[in-house]
Design an enzyme around this catalytic site. Structure first.
Site, PDB file in Angstrom:
ATOM      1  N   CYS A   1      22.550  27.933  57.285  1.00  0.00           N
ATOM      2  CA  CYS A   1      23.624  27.195  57.938  1.00  0.00           C
ATOM      3  C   CYS A   1      23.216  26.431  59.196  1.00  0.00           C
ATOM      4  O   CYS A   1      22.602  25.379  59.123  1.00  0.00           O
ATOM      5  CB  CYS A   1      24.798  28.137  58.206  1.00  0.00           C
ATOM      6  SG  CYS A   1      26.374  27.293  58.505  1.00  0.00           S
TER       7      CYS A   1
ATOM      8  N   LYS B   1      18.508  34.834  60.161  1.00  0.00           N
ATOM      9  CA  LYS B   1      18.899  33.564  60.766  1.00  0.00           C
ATOM     10  C   LYS B   1      18.445  33.466  62.219  1.00  0.00           C
ATOM     11  O   LYS B   1      18.740  34.337  63.039  1.00  0.00           O
ATOM     12  CB  LYS B   1      20.428  33.428  60.680  1.00  0.00           C
ATOM     13  CG  LYS B   1      20.980  32.092  61.139  1.00  0.00           C
ATOM     14  CD  LYS B   1      22.504  32.084  60.981  1.00  0.00           C
ATOM     15  CE  LYS B   1      23.125  30.772  61.405  1.00  0.00           C
ATOM     16  NZ  LYS B   1      24.599  30.817  61.314  1.00  0.00           N
TER      17      LYS B   1
ATOM     18  N   GLU C   1      26.248  31.419  52.538  1.00  0.00           N
ATOM     19  CA  GLU C   1      26.380  32.322  53.668  1.00  0.00           C
ATOM     20  C   GLU C   1      27.732  33.039  53.574  1.00  0.00           C
ATOM     21  O   GLU C   1      28.728  32.462  53.154  1.00  0.00           O
ATOM     22  CB  GLU C   1      26.301  31.523  54.966  1.00  0.00           C
ATOM     23  CG  GLU C   1      26.345  32.363  56.227  1.00  0.00           C
ATOM     24  CD  GLU C   1      26.349  31.525  57.495  1.00  0.00           C
ATOM     25  OE1 GLU C   1      25.919  32.038  58.530  1.00  0.00           O
ATOM     26  OE2 GLU C   1      26.788  30.348  57.433  1.00  0.00           O
TER      27      GLU C   1
END
Length: 275
Positions: free
Chosen positions: A155, A113, A43
């Site tokens: 993440c 995300k 990321e």
């Protein structure tokens, strides 16, 4: 799907796009020389700086990151994952986007995300990803004959097991979890969360990561890892400096673990699937 080597690259990205892409290319080159066919970047691989600056530069970062990913995949004839970079929307915010490119340099999967990092940590740092980032709303898997079925995430997603169970419901065999995990949370949670996602889903996990000091008070945990479906750590890039974790993804191992521990067949509760 046949056995192949995968790489989880560990970077110390900074607020300098050109420098970061140069660093990424050097690690991609190294991974390919080791025989890797799937190379994953963390990321914020292209730009790691204050959210306001990243948003202001989002179009440039997005354009150059996507050009870079396509070029690297085609040049080295491998699959390349860009684990997270800002893609602007029409309202002045961005999507935290991970994209996978094939050896022809074409984008074959794009994930936005879903879970945004809005947290006040005891170390004094406050993160409000939602102030500049729009949450995605789609699950993404990508089936490739050479690689198997990949499930994409980024993440903070790793803290939400229902996302990964939904990816497995769609056939995922390898979970991609590129991250810029904070040093404070990473030391206690990163490895455990990765092992949980591998074990409970009997999947390989490939988790490229950011490490070290990036700007001001932003420090990341590192420990880019590849884990097998039993939860065993096959490779760990450590927590001090950039590097790469390389390991074999073996379909026979995947099937063996799923036969030995057929928990996916024993489920009794329905899984909530995100539309």
């Amino acid at each position: 799907m046949r056995p192949y080597l995968a790489a989880a690259i560990q970077m110390t990205s900074i607020p300098d796009l050109a420098s970061n892409l140069q660093q990424a290319e050097e690690w991609i080159d190294f991974a390919v020389r080791q025989g890797c066919e799937l190379v994953t970047l963390p990321e914020n691989f292209a730009f790691m700086g204050p959210e306001a600056e990243k948003t202001r530069l989002a179009q440039e970062i997005s354009d150059r990151a996507e050009e870079f990913l396509g070029k690297m995949a085609q040049r080295y004839q491998v699959f390349v994952l860009g684990g997270g970079y800002p893609v602007p929307d029409r309202q002045g915010r961005v999507y935290n986007t991970a994209a996978l490119y094939d050896p022809e340099g074409k984008e074959i999967a794009r994930y936005r995300k879903i879970h945004l990092f809005d947290v006040n940590l005891p170390d004094g740092n406050t993160y409000r990803e939602s102030s500049t980032v729009v949450s995605g709303d789609e699950l993404v898997t990508c089936e490739q004959e050479r690689l198997g079925i990949l499930g994409l995430s980024v993440c903070y997603d790793v803290r939400f097991p229902e996302l990964y169970r939904s990816l497995v419901d769609r056939g995922a065999q390898i979970l991609l979890i590129p991250a810029a995990f904070t040093a404070y949370t990473g030391r206690d949670h990163w490895q455990i969360l990765l092992q949980c996602r591998a074990i409970e889903n009997t999947c390989y996990v490939i988790a490229p990561a950011q490490v070290g000091n990036h700007y001001e008070r932003r420090q990341c945990h590192g420990h880019a890892m590849i884990l097998d479906p039993w939860g065993a750590i096959l490779a760990d890039a450590g927590g001090e400096k950039p590097g790469v974790a390389i390991a074999e993804i073996d379909p026979d191992r995947l099937q063996s673990v799923r036969r030995q521990m057929p928990s996916l067949q024993h489920r009794r509760l329905a899984c909530a699937v995100i539309p």
